[in-house]
Design a protein around this motif. Structure first.
Motif, mmCIF file in Angstrom:
data_model
loop_
_atom_site.group_PDB
_atom_site.id
_atom_site.type_symbol
_atom_site.label_atom_id
_atom_site.label_comp_id
_atom_site.label_asym_id
_atom_site.label_seq_id
_atom_site.Cartn_x
_atom_site.Cartn_y
_atom_site.Cartn_z
ATOM 1 N N HIS A 69 0.839 -1.203 0.000
ATOM 2 C CA HIS A 69 0.000 0.000 0.000
ATOM 3 C C HIS A 69 0.879 1.259 0.000
ATOM 4 C CE1 HIS A 69 -3.316 2.707 0.880
ATOM 5 N NE2 HIS A 69 -2.547 3.241 1.821
ATOM 6 N N SER A 70 1.908 1.249 0.827
ATOM 7 C CA SER A 70 2.801 2.401 0.915
ATOM 8 C C SER A 70 3.512 2.660 -0.406
ATOM 9 C CB SER A 70 3.835 2.187 2.021
ATOM 10 O OG SER A 70 3.197 2.065 3.269
ATOM 11 N N LEU A 71 4.010 1.598 -1.026
ATOM 12 C CA LEU A 71 4.720 1.762 -2.296
ATOM 13 C C LEU A 71 3.780 2.210 -3.409
ATOM 14 C CD1 LEU A 71 7.109 -1.322 -2.151
ATOM 15 C CD2 LEU A 71 7.713 1.085 -1.791
ATOM 16 N N ASP A 72 2.532 1.741 -3.363
ATOM 17 C CA ASP A 72 1.545 2.136 -4.376
ATOM 18 C C ASP A 72 1.049 3.563 -4.187
ATOM 19 O OD1 ASP A 72 1.702 -0.363 -5.536
ATOM 20 O OD2 ASP A 72 -0.144 -1.116 -4.609
ATOM 21 N N ASN A 73 1.194 4.099 -2.984
ATOM 22 C CA ASN A 73 0.644 5.421 -2.673
ATOM 23 C C ASN A 73 1.705 6.385 -2.167
ATOM 24 O OD1 ASN A 73 -2.391 5.039 -2.965
ATOM 25 N ND2 ASN A 73 -1.775 3.269 -1.750
ATOM 26 N N CYS A 74 2.896 6.304 -2.755
ATOM 27 C CA CYS A 74 3.965 7.168 -2.271
ATOM 28 C C CYS A 74 4.427 8.129 -3.352
ATOM 29 C CB CYS A 74 5.146 6.347 -1.766
ATOM 30 S SG CYS A 74 6.165 5.610 -3.060
ATOM 31 N N VAL A 75 5.114 9.129 -2.899
ATOM 32 C CA VAL A 75 5.801 10.059 -3.780
ATOM 33 C C VAL A 75 7.217 10.184 -3.217
ATOM 34 C CG1 VAL A 75 4.961 12.079 -2.508
ATOM 35 C CG2 VAL A 75 5.750 12.344 -4.845
#
Length: 155
Positions: A69-75
């Motif tokens: 989830h973090s990798l999919d929703n990071c910048v």
């Protein structure tokens, strides 16, 4: 409302990628093997090895979900040389005693005080974000303190 992006440094992103690979390629298969072995011992109702392996697998799968989830929703944020941003390495002087310390400003998922990695969302991080060399900043916590920015570097 769109979900807030998780801010990471490149180093933090790479570390999460490495942890995910390790969990998927090594930890999860090893625990599944332990589960199979525990199942082969027979009665599962009183099998502590089975319960422990099942709980560990559940923890691993939850961590995998969090990382994905973090990798999919990071910048990935890169620091700036002339002001404190995520990714900056900042040397500060504590004005109450003159001590100096160096901190890396990182996303909340990367913070680790023992390594000098301070979250941009912490009171300290919030106080110095956007500041420049020479600025004096008050950190608003229960016992407020002030720091002076001595230097700013980026990776």
């Amino acid at each position: 409302m769109p979900e807030k992006k998780i801010q990471l440094t490149q180093e933090g992103y790479d570390q999460l990628q490495d942890e995910l690979r390790w969990l998927l390629d090594e930890e999860q298969p090893a625990i599944k093997e332990q589960l199979a072995e525990a199942r082969s011992q027979g009665d599962l109702s009183e099998n502590a090895d089975y319960d422990a392996a099942r709980n560990r697998l559940s923890d691993i799968e939850e961590r995998i979900r969090v990382i994905e989830h973090s990798l999919d929703n990071c910048v990935i944020v890169k620091g700036k040389a002339n002001q404190v941003t995520l990714g900056s390495i900042v040397e500060v002087e504590f004005l109450n005693g003159g001590a100096t310390r160096t901190f890396s400003i990182v996303g909340s998922m990367e913070s680790n005080m023992s390594e000098g990695k301070i979250s941009n969302e912490s009171p300290f991080g919030q106080a110095i974000i956007g500041k420049k060399v020479g600025d004096e900043v008050e950190v608003k916590v229960e016992k407020p303190y002030s720091v002076r920015i001595l230097s700013i570097k980026t990776d």
